[in-house]
Design a protein around this motif. Structure first.
Motif, PDB file in Angstrom:
ATOM      1  N   GLY A 113      49.840 -29.026  -5.545  1.00  0.00           N
ATOM      2  CA  GLY A 113      50.950 -28.129  -5.840  1.00  0.00           C
ATOM      3  C   GLY A 113      50.531 -26.989  -6.745  1.00  0.00           C
ATOM      4  O   GLY A 113      50.963 -25.837  -6.563  1.00  0.00           O
ATOM      5  N   MET A 114      49.691 -27.291  -7.743  1.00  0.00           N
ATOM      6  CA  MET A 114      49.201 -26.243  -8.642  1.00  0.00           C
ATOM      7  C   MET A 114      48.355 -25.221  -7.876  1.00  0.00           C
ATOM      8  O   MET A 114      48.535 -24.011  -8.028  1.00  0.00           O
ATOM      9  CB  MET A 114      48.366 -26.864  -9.755  1.00  0.00           C
ATOM     10  CG  MET A 114      47.768 -25.866 -10.727  1.00  0.00           C
ATOM     11  SD  MET A 114      46.461 -26.572 -11.763  1.00  0.00           S
ATOM     12  CE  MET A 114      45.129 -26.708 -10.570  1.00  0.00           C
ATOM     13  N   LEU A 115      47.436 -25.713  -7.035  1.00  0.00           N
ATOM     14  CA  LEU A 115      46.576 -24.800  -6.289  1.00  0.00           C
ATOM     15  C   LEU A 115      47.390 -23.935  -5.332  1.00  0.00           C
ATOM     16  O   LEU A 115      47.118 -22.732  -5.180  1.00  0.00           O
ATOM     17  CB  LEU A 115      45.522 -25.587  -5.519  1.00  0.00           C
ATOM     18  CG  LEU A 115      44.479 -26.325  -6.374  1.00  0.00           C
ATOM     19  CD1 LEU A 115      43.551 -27.144  -5.494  1.00  0.00           C
ATOM     20  CD2 LEU A 115      43.687 -25.350  -7.221  1.00  0.00           C
ATOM     21  N   ALA A 116      48.397 -24.538  -4.695  1.00  0.00           N
ATOM     22  CA  ALA A 116      49.238 -23.752  -3.785  1.00  0.00           C
ATOM     23  C   ALA A 116      50.027 -22.700  -4.549  1.00  0.00           C
ATOM     24  O   ALA A 116      50.163 -21.554  -4.090  1.00  0.00           O
ATOM     25  CB  ALA A 116      50.179 -24.684  -3.012  1.00  0.00           C
ATOM     26  N   GLY A 117      50.572 -23.077  -5.714  1.00  0.00           N
ATOM     27  CA  GLY A 117      51.308 -22.101  -6.519  1.00  0.00           C
ATOM     28  C   GLY A 117      50.429 -20.959  -6.986  1.00  0.00           C
ATOM     29  O   GLY A 117      50.825 -19.773  -6.916  1.00  0.00           O
ATOM     30  N   VAL A 118      49.232 -21.294  -7.458  1.00  0.00           N
ATOM     31  CA  VAL A 118      48.288 -20.242  -7.883  1.00  0.00           C
ATOM     32  C   VAL A 118      47.924 -19.356  -6.701  1.00  0.00           C
ATOM     33  O   VAL A 118      47.843 -18.119  -6.820  1.00  0.00           O
ATOM     34  CB  VAL A 118      47.037 -20.878  -8.508  1.00  0.00           C
ATOM     35  CG1 VAL A 118      45.958 -19.820  -8.728  1.00  0.00           C
ATOM     36  CG2 VAL A 118      47.381 -21.547  -9.835  1.00  0.00           C
ATOM     37  N   GLY A 119      47.697 -19.971  -5.537  1.00  0.00           N
ATOM     38  CA  GLY A 119      47.344 -19.184  -4.360  1.00  0.00           C
ATOM     39  C   GLY A 119      48.434 -18.212  -3.967  1.00  0.00           C
ATOM     40  O   GLY A 119      48.152 -17.052  -3.611  1.00  0.00           O
ATOM     41  N   HIS A 345      47.481 -31.255   3.156  1.00  0.00           N
ATOM     42  CA  HIS A 345      47.834 -31.811   1.845  1.00  0.00           C
ATOM     43  C   HIS A 345      49.311 -32.189   1.800  1.00  0.00           C
ATOM     44  O   HIS A 345      49.676 -33.215   1.212  1.00  0.00           O
ATOM     45  CB  HIS A 345      47.520 -30.786   0.756  1.00  0.00           C
ATOM     46  CG  HIS A 345      46.056 -30.530   0.584  1.00  0.00           C
ATOM     47  ND1 HIS A 345      45.560 -29.373   0.026  1.00  0.00           N
ATOM     48  CD2 HIS A 345      44.975 -31.293   0.906  1.00  0.00           C
ATOM     49  CE1 HIS A 345      44.249 -29.436   0.009  1.00  0.00           C
ATOM     50  NE2 HIS A 345      43.867 -30.582   0.534  1.00  0.00           N
ATOM     51  N   VAL A 346      50.150 -31.354   2.402  1.00  0.00           N
ATOM     52  CA  VAL A 346      51.586 -31.654   2.412  1.00  0.00           C
ATOM     53  C   VAL A 346      51.855 -32.947   3.165  1.00  0.00           C
ATOM     54  O   VAL A 346      52.666 -33.783   2.746  1.00  0.00           O
ATOM     55  CB  VAL A 346      52.375 -30.479   3.032  1.00  0.00           C
ATOM     56  CG1 VAL A 346      53.850 -30.830   3.148  1.00  0.00           C
ATOM     57  CG2 VAL A 346      52.197 -29.223   2.194  1.00  0.00           C
ATOM     58  N   VAL A 357      57.113 -34.056  -6.168  1.00  0.00           N
ATOM     59  CA  VAL A 357      56.124 -33.697  -7.191  1.00  0.00           C
ATOM     60  C   VAL A 357      55.399 -32.421  -6.787  1.00  0.00           C
ATOM     61  O   VAL A 357      55.195 -31.510  -7.609  1.00  0.00           O
ATOM     62  CB  VAL A 357      55.126 -34.856  -7.395  1.00  0.00           C
ATOM     63  CG1 VAL A 357      54.045 -34.472  -8.398  1.00  0.00           C
ATOM     64  CG2 VAL A 357      55.854 -36.113  -7.845  1.00  0.00           C
ATOM     65  N   TYR A 358      55.015 -32.343  -5.535  1.00  0.00           N
ATOM     66  CA  TYR A 358      54.325 -31.156  -5.020  1.00  0.00           C
ATOM     67  C   TYR A 358      55.193 -29.908  -5.174  1.00  0.00           C
ATOM     68  O   TYR A 358      54.745 -28.865  -5.670  1.00  0.00           O
ATOM     69  CB  TYR A 358      53.957 -31.404  -3.565  1.00  0.00           C
ATOM     70  CG  TYR A 358      53.245 -30.263  -2.870  1.00  0.00           C
ATOM     71  CD1 TYR A 358      51.870 -30.161  -2.898  1.00  0.00           C
ATOM     72  CD2 TYR A 358      53.971 -29.297  -2.169  1.00  0.00           C
ATOM     73  CE1 TYR A 358      51.218 -29.118  -2.248  1.00  0.00           C
ATOM     74  CE2 TYR A 358      53.330 -28.257  -1.514  1.00  0.00           C
ATOM     75  CZ  TYR A 358      51.951 -28.176  -1.557  1.00  0.00           C
ATOM     76  OH  TYR A 358      51.316 -27.137  -0.923  1.00  0.00           O
ATOM     77  N   ALA A 376      55.500 -30.100 -15.668  1.00  0.00           N
ATOM     78  CA  ALA A 376      56.687 -30.566 -14.948  1.00  0.00           C
ATOM     79  C   ALA A 376      56.308 -31.506 -13.820  1.00  0.00           C
ATOM     80  O   ALA A 376      56.959 -32.537 -13.588  1.00  0.00           O
ATOM     81  CB  ALA A 376      57.470 -29.368 -14.413  1.00  0.00           C
ATOM     82  N   GLY A 377      55.243 -31.172 -13.093  1.00  0.00           N
ATOM     83  CA  GLY A 377      54.787 -32.047 -12.020  1.00  0.00           C
ATOM     84  C   GLY A 377      54.306 -33.385 -12.538  1.00  0.00           C
ATOM     85  O   GLY A 377      54.605 -34.440 -11.955  1.00  0.00           O
ATOM     86  N   LEU A 378      53.550 -33.367 -13.642  1.00  0.00           N
ATOM     87  CA  LEU A 378      53.078 -34.624 -14.224  1.00  0.00           C
ATOM     88  C   LEU A 378      54.238 -35.482 -14.697  1.00  0.00           C
ATOM     89  O   LEU A 378      54.235 -36.714 -14.524  1.00  0.00           O
ATOM     90  CB  LEU A 378      52.128 -34.329 -15.390  1.00  0.00           C
ATOM     91  CG  LEU A 378      50.759 -33.745 -15.026  1.00  0.00           C
ATOM     92  CD1 LEU A 378      49.997 -33.377 -16.295  1.00  0.00           C
ATOM     93  CD2 LEU A 378      49.949 -34.739 -14.204  1.00  0.00           C
ATOM     94  N   ALA A 379      55.245 -34.845 -15.310  1.00  0.00           N
ATOM     95  CA  ALA A 379      56.395 -35.604 -15.796  1.00  0.00           C
ATOM     96  C   ALA A 379      57.152 -36.258 -14.640  1.00  0.00           C
ATOM     97  O   ALA A 379      57.528 -37.435 -14.701  1.00  0.00           O
ATOM     98  CB  ALA A 379      57.320 -34.682 -16.590  1.00  0.00           C
TER      99      ALA A 379
END
Length: 726
Positions: A113-119, A345-346, A357-358, A376-379
């Motif tokens: 999710g982080m990599l997709a958001g950054v992308g 990944h999805v 989470v994603y 937020a994702g980790l929580a």
């Protein structure tokens, strides 16, 4: 150095991929473009030499662009370099304290999710550059201003961007010899050559004076608590990406596995060097690492040499970079950013119910910020894991005698009390309830819920019998005993079917039986005590099972039967003396009589086995049992089986006799009047089984067919026992 013939060509391939990607990451980060080349060279040489992976390639990574861009905007480039140095020092300390494994506890849904958001953020920002404008301060601003940017787009710059993306899209469909050139390099070469040929108006990159214009890192002006947070963020994000990349690349090659702590320390040293030299933060990069593996790399020398080629390029051929249009680099970043959104990944996170989470991580990174989105994702991942760990299942079923059996499984905490209470209160009043607690933990709220329901149910005329299959959480709480905060430690899986020599090879023979009984008391008895309590009043077996006394035959194991199922008779050779035979045998006859007249069994089974010692004695010279008169007299009951064996006494004769003996004993059973009467009336069945020890297979032996030997066609009917339909 014997692997150099593989590592040298691989290093050249990775070098060709690394140069355009490093320049693109530097552009997206708002750092000097040369900082990307410095980080690529240092990541290859330093991290490659000191790291714990044989094939991972390190350098500037797109996942840190948002963090670096924010630091450059807040503190300037030289202070950002100092933060990189300090982050490297933190990574070295974490590696020294063996903390690398902790990074693997991060949910992959958060990482993807982080990599997709950054992308997505990178793609939105660089799309403005492709259209001839400038990126805005946030993803939302880039998105809202995109329509106006499209209206005012500059023709030549857009054409360069479209040409770059087109080459990237079609490159993998070209012939294999053409694809030897990496797609990013090919796209930049085509875009640069076309822009130069047609003299398009594009933005050029200029690295003149970048190498000689080095300045040392500087302290941030103030706000040290934010600087410390930035140091930890860079250290943790870069370290986690490197370690996850390490684990991923380990699954793509057959070389030695990675030393994660050494890899983390090596990444830390590389970041310290990169920061001092004015480079971007360094981390393991999955694109370069997989390219390295596919190119045939065998050792860390490929990564090191790739760093050397980047360094030589920056020092000797840096002037060629000015031929690359800035819009082509931006288009390359748009393409890379969108590629981070992987449907694969999805699908993986969807298969584990981690799509929330994603999505939360992706949305948080785009709308709020990188650190906030990851937290937020980790929580959310932690909450979902807690929910799964404390999930309670209540299985209720009505039994034939009007009783209800309810089985509660899981960890009983306050989170499961609503469901537990709802299920228990749905049981009708005045009902006799057997409550099985198959739990490994019970907190006070769960105890109060069960205890309160029990009191109410019994007050209304019902009865509740509680049986705890593991530790007695309910009994201890009811007696006021202090409860331990931890869950019940997992008990070793039962391995009762293994021989003593496999479980306790060093134990004295005379102690093995006592230790086995003790193990039964500790592990098995609590699980079967309720069953034996029911069986204590009497037995009602459905089968008379006649088998050999051989120690390798375990009737309950090969038939998956439990207490009360089999009325078992064991003797040497699984023999059934014929009624009225001489010498007679009251033992087997008494068992048959009791089974058919008192227990009223439905089936009598004779089970033989391969390599039977009794049948081997029959095949050999009778003189071999001369010193065993009781055994010799008993084996006379096997004479009829031996007489059915025709042909040579070759190597296959023993197994043929073992099978024939089963059929003969089934015929012997019919000599007993009560057995024959019940078989003819259809109230009793006779079954033959044959257990092949070497293959651990049970076969059915049809009765009443004379067979010469094991090669006779009738033996094709000795088929594996069919599995029951599910």
């Amino acid at each position: 150095m014997c692997t150099l013939r593989y590592d040298l060509p691989a290093s050249l391939v990775v070098f060709l991929v690394a140069v355009p990607l490093s320049l693109g990451v530097a552009l997206a980060s708002g750092a000097p473009l040369v900082a990307g080349l410095v980080a690529a060279a240092v990541g290859g040489i330093v991290a490659g030499a000191l790291g714990g992976s044989s094939v991972q390639v390190s350098g500037p990574t797109a996942s840190l662009t948002l963090v670096i861009a924010g630091l450059v905007h807040a503190y300037g480039w030289q202070a950002t370099c100092l933060i990189t140095v300090l982050a490297g020092a933190v990574q070295v300390l974490l590696g020294a304290f063996k903390a690398a494994r902790a990074a693997l506890a991060v949910s992959p849904a958060v990482v993807h999710g982080m990599l997709a958001g950054v992308g997505i953020i990178i793609a939105l920002a660089q799309l403005h550059v492709v259209l001839g404008g400038s990126p805005q301060h946030s993803a939302w601003a880039n998105l809202t201003q995109l329509p106006g940017q499209i209206i005012d787009m500059h023709g030549h710059k857009v054409m360069v961007g479209v040409l770059t993306v087109t080459v990237l899209l079609v490159w993998d469909r070209l012939p294999k010899p053409v694809r030897a050139v990496p797609a990013p390099l090919a796209a930049l070469l085509v875009a640069a050559g076309t822009a130069w040929m047609f003299n398009w108006s594009v933005t050029r990159i200029d690295l003149s004076g970048a190498i000689t214009g080095w300045a040392p890192p500087q302290l941030p002006p103030d706000d040290w608590h934010n600087v410390v947070g930035a140091v930890l963020l860079v250290a943790l994000l870069a370290g986690a990406e490197s370690l996850l990349c390490c684990v991923a690349t380990d699954g793509t090659h057959t070389g030695r596995r990675s030393d994660l702590d050494r890899e983390l320390s090596g990444q830390g040293v590389a970041n310290m060097v990169s920061g001092v030299l004015g480079g971007l933060p360094v981390a393991g990069v999955i694109v370069r690492s997989t390219t390295n593996v596919r190119a045939g790399a065998r050792s860390h020398w490929s990564a090191i040499l790739h760093g050397v080629w980047v360094l030589l390029f920056a020092l000797c051929l840096g002037w060629t970079i000015k031929l690359i249009p800035m819009e082509a680099l931006a288009a390359l970043l748009v393409f890379i950013g969108l590629r981070t959104i992987s449907l694969g990944h999805v699908r993986k996170v969807h298969g584990h119910n981690e799509v929330p989470v994603y999505l939360v991580t992706l949305g948080g990174v785009i709308l709020v910020g990188l650190a906030e989105g990851v937290l937020a994702g980790l929580a959310l991942a932690a909450l979902l894991a807690l929910r799964r760990l404390t999930r309670v299942t209540v299985d209720k079923r009505e039994e034939g005698n009007g009783r209800v059996r309810a089985t509660v499984s899981g960890s009983l905490t306050f989170l499961g009390v609503p469901q537990l209470t709802q299920e228990l209160r749905a049981i009708p009043a005045s009902t006799a309830v057997d409550l099985d607690l198959n739990i490994d933990f019970m907190d006070n709220a769960a105890f109060e819920a069960i205890h309160s329901w029990r009191l109410d149910h019994e007050r209304l005329g019902g009865t509740v019998t509680i049986d705890e299959l593991h530790d007695e959480w309910y009994a201890m709480a009811a007696s006021g005993t202090r409860m331990f905060p931890a869950k019940s430690p997992p008990k070793p899986a039962g391995r009762w079917w293994l021989p003593w020599t496999h479980r306790r090879p060093d134990t004295a023979v005379e102690c093995q039986l006592i230790l086995g009984a003790d193990e039964f008391h500790r592990r098995t008895a609590p699980l079967v005590r309720a069953i034996f309590t029911e069986l204590a009043a009497g037995q009602e077996p459905s089968h008379l099972f006649i088998t050999c006394a051989d120690s390798r035959i375990m009737p309950s194991l090969i038939t998956s039967s439990g207490p009360g199922d089999l009325f078992t008779v064991r003797n040497i050779g699984n023999l059934v003396p014929r009624a009225g035979s001489d010498p007679g045998d009251d033992s087997v006859a008494a068992a048959i009589e009791y089974a058919t007249r008192v227990l009223n069994v439905h089936t009598i089974t004779v089970c033989g086995h391969s390599s039977c010692g009794a049948m081997a004695a029959l095949l050999r010279d009778p003189a071999t049992t001369a010193e065993l008169p009781q055994l010799r007299r008993w084996l006379r009951h096997g004479g009829a089986s031996l007489s059915r064996l025709d042909g040579a006494r070759d190597d296959g004769a023993l197994d043929a006799l073992c099978r024939l003996n089963v059929r003969q004993q089934l015929e012997n059973l019919r000599t007993y009047g009560k057995v024959d009467e019940q078989v003819r009336a259809g109230r009793l069945k006779l079954v033959g089984l044959y257990f092949d020890i070497a293959s651990a297979r049970v076969q059915v032996v049809p009765p009443g067919e004379p067979v010469a030997d094991a090669d006779h066609p009738s033996f094709s009917r000795c088929r594996p026992v069919p599995r029951p339909a599910t």
